[in-house]
Design a protein around this motif. Structure first.
Motif, mmCIF file in Angstrom:
data_model
loop_
_atom_site.group_PDB
_atom_site.id
_atom_site.type_symbol
_atom_site.label_atom_id
_atom_site.label_comp_id
_atom_site.label_asym_id
_atom_site.label_seq_id
_atom_site.Cartn_x
_atom_site.Cartn_y
_atom_site.Cartn_z
ATOM 1 N N ALA A 115 49.182 36.115 41.797
ATOM 2 C CA ALA A 115 49.011 37.082 42.882
ATOM 3 C C ALA A 115 47.519 37.245 43.126
ATOM 4 C CB ALA A 115 49.646 38.425 42.529
ATOM 5 N N VAL A 116 47.136 37.270 44.397
ATOM 6 C CA VAL A 116 45.735 37.426 44.781
ATOM 7 C C VAL A 116 45.556 38.817 45.378
ATOM 8 C CG1 VAL A 116 43.915 36.590 46.305
ATOM 9 C CG2 VAL A 116 45.405 34.958 45.139
ATOM 10 N N SER A 117 44.491 39.485 44.975
ATOM 11 C CA SER A 117 44.251 40.847 45.446
ATOM 12 C C SER A 117 44.080 40.871 46.961
ATOM 13 C CB SER A 117 43.001 41.433 44.772
ATOM 14 O OG SER A 117 41.855 40.669 45.106
ATOM 15 N N ARG A 118 44.285 42.045 47.559
ATOM 16 C CA ARG A 118 44.238 42.164 49.012
ATOM 17 C C ARG A 118 42.867 41.827 49.582
ATOM 18 N NH1 ARG A 118 49.444 43.119 51.418
ATOM 19 N NH2 ARG A 118 50.727 43.844 49.700
ATOM 20 N N ASP A 119 41.810 42.080 48.812
ATOM 21 C CA ASP A 119 40.474 41.712 49.294
ATOM 22 C C ASP A 119 40.140 40.260 48.981
ATOM 23 O OD1 ASP A 119 39.918 41.691 46.573
ATOM 24 O OD2 ASP A 119 38.645 43.468 46.619
ATOM 25 N N GLU A 120 41.035 39.572 48.284
ATOM 26 C CA GLU A 120 40.921 38.144 47.956
ATOM 27 C C GLU A 120 39.722 37.819 47.071
ATOM 28 O OE1 GLU A 120 42.381 35.358 50.956
ATOM 29 O OE2 GLU A 120 42.525 37.025 52.373
ATOM 30 N N HIS A 121 39.335 38.813 46.258
ATOM 31 C CA HIS A 121 38.235 38.609 45.311
ATOM 32 C C HIS A 121 38.729 38.323 43.899
ATOM 33 C CE1 HIS A 121 35.453 41.235 48.043
ATOM 34 N NE2 HIS A 121 35.653 40.026 48.515
ATOM 35 N N THR A 122 39.990 38.665 43.611
ATOM 36 C CA THR A 122 40.518 38.595 42.254
ATOM 37 C C THR A 122 41.929 38.029 42.276
ATOM 38 O OG1 THR A 122 39.269 40.627 41.792
ATOM 39 C CG2 THR A 122 40.837 39.924 40.122
ATOM 40 N N ALA A 123 42.298 37.322 41.207
ATOM 41 C CA ALA A 123 43.657 36.800 41.089
ATOM 42 C C ALA A 123 44.229 37.160 39.728
ATOM 43 C CB ALA A 123 43.679 35.287 41.283
ATOM 44 N N ALA A 124 45.547 37.312 39.693
ATOM 45 C CA ALA A 124 46.262 37.571 38.445
ATOM 46 C C ALA A 124 47.323 36.494 38.298
ATOM 47 C CB ALA A 124 46.907 38.953 38.459
ATOM 48 N N GLY A 125 47.285 35.750 37.181
ATOM 49 C CA GLY A 125 48.220 34.658 36.979
ATOM 50 C C GLY A 125 49.054 34.853 35.729
ATOM 51 N N VAL A 126 50.331 34.459 35.814
ATOM 52 C CA VAL A 126 51.230 34.499 34.660
ATOM 53 C C VAL A 126 51.388 33.076 34.140
ATOM 54 C CG1 VAL A 126 53.584 34.962 33.882
ATOM 55 C CG2 VAL A 126 52.450 36.550 35.457
ATOM 56 N N SER A 127 51.211 32.894 32.848
ATOM 57 C CA SER A 127 51.310 31.567 32.242
ATOM 58 C C SER A 127 52.680 30.952 32.519
ATOM 59 C CB SER A 127 51.063 31.650 30.733
ATOM 60 O OG SER A 127 51.989 32.535 30.121
ATOM 61 N N SER A 128 52.755 29.630 32.435
ATOM 62 C CA SER A 128 53.981 28.917 32.802
ATOM 63 C C SER A 128 55.175 29.308 31.941
ATOM 64 C CB SER A 128 53.748 27.409 32.719
ATOM 65 O OG SER A 128 53.345 27.040 31.402
ATOM 66 N N ASP A 129 54.924 29.783 30.724
ATOM 67 C CA ASP A 129 56.039 30.209 29.870
ATOM 68 C C ASP A 129 56.364 31.691 30.037
ATOM 69 O OD1 ASP A 129 53.903 31.419 28.620
ATOM 70 O OD2 ASP A 129 54.159 30.383 26.694
ATOM 71 N N GLY A 130 55.610 32.375 30.902
ATOM 72 C CA GLY A 130 55.889 33.775 31.186
ATOM 73 C C GLY A 130 55.398 34.760 30.163
ATOM 74 N N THR A 131 54.659 34.320 29.145
ATOM 75 C CA THR A 131 54.273 35.235 28.065
ATOM 76 C C THR A 131 53.008 36.034 28.356
ATOM 77 O OG1 THR A 131 53.013 33.479 26.972
ATOM 78 C CG2 THR A 131 55.325 33.779 26.299
ATOM 79 N N SER A 132 52.100 35.502 29.194
ATOM 80 C CA SER A 132 50.765 36.104 29.282
ATOM 81 C C SER A 132 50.324 36.293 30.727
ATOM 82 C CB SER A 132 49.738 35.229 28.561
ATOM 83 O OG SER A 132 50.119 35.024 27.210
ATOM 84 N N LEU A 133 49.653 37.435 30.989
ATOM 85 C CA LEU A 133 49.076 37.741 32.292
ATOM 86 C C LEU A 133 47.561 37.746 32.168
ATOM 87 C CD1 LEU A 133 49.329 38.789 35.284
ATOM 88 C CD2 LEU A 133 49.275 41.095 34.310
ATOM 89 N N TYR A 134 46.908 36.971 33.017
ATOM 90 C CA TYR A 134 45.450 36.883 33.032
ATOM 91 C C TYR A 134 44.929 37.385 34.378
ATOM 92 C CZ TYR A 134 46.124 33.705 29.063
ATOM 93 O OH TYR A 134 46.502 33.149 27.858
ATOM 94 N N VAL A 135 43.768 38.020 34.364
ATOM 95 C CA VAL A 135 43.109 38.474 35.587
ATOM 96 C C VAL A 135 41.711 37.876 35.615
ATOM 97 C CG1 VAL A 135 42.281 40.458 36.899
ATOM 98 C CG2 VAL A 135 44.420 40.634 35.609
ATOM 99 N N THR A 136 41.356 37.249 36.724
ATOM 100 C CA THR A 136 40.056 36.583 36.818
ATOM 101 C C THR A 136 39.512 36.671 38.227
ATOM 102 O OG1 THR A 136 38.883 34.482 36.459
ATOM 103 C CG2 THR A 136 41.142 34.350 37.297
ATOM 104 N N ALA A 137 38.191 36.656 38.334
ATOM 105 C CA ALA A 137 37.538 36.718 39.640
ATOM 106 C C ALA A 137 37.595 35.353 40.321
ATOM 107 C CB ALA A 137 36.091 37.169 39.485
ATOM 108 N N LEU A 138 37.742 35.368 41.635
ATOM 109 C CA LEU A 138 37.716 34.121 42.417
ATOM 110 C C LEU A 138 36.288 33.855 42.858
ATOM 111 C CD1 LEU A 138 40.969 34.511 44.575
ATOM 112 C CD2 LEU A 138 40.652 33.236 42.451
ATOM 113 N N THR A 139 35.453 33.593 41.861
ATOM 114 C CA THR A 139 34.044 33.297 42.103
ATOM 115 C C THR A 139 33.636 32.103 41.259
ATOM 116 O OG1 THR A 139 33.411 34.868 40.358
ATOM 117 C CG2 THR A 139 33.440 35.687 42.624
#
Length: 610
Positions: free
Chosen positions: A377-401
């Motif tokens: 999922a990408v934030s509404r301002d499109e500065h940040t993304a949150a991804g769930v690992s392929s096995d569904g165990t982990s959520l990561y948040v990182t800047a799109l920079t």
């Protein structure tokens, strides 16, 4: 008119008076009155022109009881603003007590009418009862809010014959109005009113966030004035706790105000009472913004509004362009990009309005493909993304920079299988991140303020079943949830409450069904301020794609073109942006007025910001 009614009452031609603004229009079973000429009965029923108003005829002299009942039911579907003609079928006492504005009951096929000849009726030839019956499909309450309904409908009408005149009239009847589904669709139109989220703001200036509040208005009974009055009366009960209105308490149209229409410059002047006149300039600008968002949802011809006080003094004037700077309005904030994962596990993007099929990796860790993700999922301002690992165990948040790192997981799940772990995350416009952990041993709905910090547990009181998927509305005041119970997957809408004064934290409350006819929901996405696009299946049916409103009604217009094997779908609150789906054909999109077009064959998890 009258197409919905059947039963024990002998059918007769509906008699109505119709005013046509231009041209000759034929109406089913109605007598037509053009600008000149005589009344005439007509046979056929093309779709009514929106400039045509239909008025029922009063009861005929010495009309039989069945004709009184039928005439009254026909009058309920007319365009008589105050139902004055319908009241003529009632006794004076019943006419005074009847409150049609208390609500509308919508039946599948309209009310059948059966004479109820009991012992009392046989003993009193001047007394007779009829039972109105049918199958309920919806109700519209006194606030004009729609809600799906089911079950049998059975209400009694009682008629008596006046001892002096010998005329039959209805002396006992249920409050409100009843009509069939097709009559309702012809007589009512959905409109979004707009208020502001109580606990949300966007940007450095703290812009208020506009929230849609859908209602149904009578289509040809001065709808512009209707919707202004409805807006001033405040939000519907369901949405009310999550929003505020900038109109002061007691604000209303000036006495006698009616037939509000834009002038030749597409400016609407709205005369307000003294309570509204006390508002300062910033508050008045917000009031005008609420009006513009609401009115332009009803008709695009309003380009500006002028609010006037009781002495014709201008309180403020605001253009539609200026309104978009006063408040954050999701349909005006179209996505910059469409995002998806390519065959190299990289998060890539294509410009939102582009017809290109060439995608480029996003800057930062997600664009490198070093780790495989199942959803994003990408934030509404499109500065940040949150991804769930392929096995569904982990959520990561990182800047799109450029140079942005992945870091450590901010949420983890211990579910036994992928389907029991983290669902696709979702962002609201305020920058808060939401995610559901589907672990059946420890199910959780979590929120991370601004996408960081310790996840907060979100209560869902009244939840019956397990959350399988969520999408938060851009306004942060509402959430769509797919909930599974007893093998059935339902689409529900909940109101988000963020008030922390109770110490219990945020909650999603008062869940209600948005698509009660579906027993399986494969995927869904917000596709407008109060509309979602849903892929699902009815009982005994096949997978199909359709639009639904948050109140459970079905919007007018065609459903999206059929597409087989849909696994995921994404849309934008900006309805001009194409639908995009992940199907057995890969990533495909549906431009307006066109067929599905392939974007890429090897791609997964398409999403717009949010």
């Amino acid at each position: 008119m009258g197409a919905d009614r059947e039963g024990g009452v002998r059918r007769r031609p509906v008699r109505a008076v119709v005013y046509a603004a231009c041209g000759a229009v034929l109406l089913a079973g109605c007598a037509s009155m053009p600008d000149s000429g005589d009344l005439r009965d007509v046979e056929s029923t093309p779709r009514q022109d929106t400039q045509v108003r239909v008025f029922a005829m009063p009861p005929q002299e010495n009309a039989a009881p069945g004709e009184i009942v039928q005439g009254f039911l026909e009058a309920l579907t007319s365009d008589d603003p105050s139902y004055d003609t319908a009241r003529k079928y009632l006794t004076p006492a019943a006419a005074r007590k009847w409150r049609p504005e208390q609500g509308t009951t919508v039946l599948a096929d309209g009310p059948s009418t059966e004479s109820d000849q009991g012992a009392a009726a046989r003993e009193d030839p001047g007394s007779l009862s009829y039972v109105l019956a049918g199958t309920r499909v919806a109700t519209v309450d006194a606030q004009q809010a729609y809600a799906p309904a089911k079950g049998a409908y059975a209400k009694r009408l009682h008629l008596s014959r006046d001892t002096k005149t010998g005329q039959w009239r209805i002396d006992t009847l249920p409050q409100g109005v009843v009509m069939g589904k097709s009559d309702f669709q012809r007589n009512y139109t959905p409109v979004n009113k707009y208020y502001f989220a109580s606990h949300s703001s966007v940007g450095p200036g703290g812009e208020p966030v506009a929230v849609a509040d859908p209602v149904f208005l009578r289509t040809r009974v001065d709808p512009m004035t209707q919707v202004v009055r409805s807006l001033l009366n405040g939000p519907t009960n369901w949405l009310g706790p999550a929003v505020r209105s900038s109109f002061p308490t007691g604000a209303a149209l000036q006495k006698g105000a009616s037939a509000l229409t834009p002038d030749d410059q597409n400016r609407l002047t709205v005369p307000l009472n003294g309570q509204a006149a006390r508002a300062g300039e910033p508050q008045c600008a917000e009031m005008a913004t609420q009006l513009l968002f609401t009115l332009r949802n009803l008709t695009p011809t309003v380009d500006s509004v002028e609010l006037q006080g009781p002495d014709d003094r201008t309180l403020c004037e605001l253009s539609a362009d200026r309104a978009e700077t006063v408040a954050w309005h999701s349909p005006a904030k179209g996505p910059g990009y469409l995002y998806f994962f390519d065959s190299k596990h990289r998060l890539v993007r294509i410009a939102g309005g582009s017809t290109s099929t060439t995608a480029v990796p996003v800057p930062g860790a997600l664009g490198q493909g070093d780790k495989e993700f199942g959803s994003v999922a990408v934030s509404r301002d499109e500065h940040t993304a949150a991804g769930v690992s392929s096995d569904g165990t982990s959520l990561y948040v990182t800047a799109l920079t450029p140079g942005g790192s992945l870091g450590s997981a901010v949420v983890t799940s211990t579910g036994t299988t992928k389907d029991d772990r983290l669902a696709t995350p979702t962002w609201d416009a305020q920058g808060d991140l939401w995610v559901a952990d589907r672990n059946h041993l420890d199910p959780r709905l979590l929120m991370l303020k601004q996408g960081s910090g310790k996840p907060e547990s979100v209560r869902v009181p009244g939840l019956s079943g397990q959350i399988k998927d969520i999408r938060v509305a851009a306004d942060g005041a509402r959430m769509a949830l797919v909930v599974e119970k007893d093998g059935r997957q339902s689409l529900l809408i909940g109101r988000i409450e963020r008030d922390d004064t109770s110490g219990e934290g945020p909650a999603v409350v008062e869940l209600r069904s948005a698509a009660p006819w579906l027993e399986e929901v494969t995927t869904m996405s917000w596709a407008g301020d109060s509309r979602l696009v849903v892929v699902g299946r009815e009982q005994g049916g096949v997978q199909q794609m359709s639009y639904v409103q948050v109140d459970g009604s079905v919007p007018e217009g065609q459903a999206p073109a059929a597409l087989t094997g849909v696994k995921a779908i994404t849309a934008s609150e900006d309805e001009r942006v194409p639908l995009v789906a992940y199907s057995e054909d890969g990533i495909v999109r549906l431009p307006s007025g066109a067929q599905w077009q392939k974007v890429v064959k090897d791609g997964t998890a398409p999403i717009y910001p949010g």
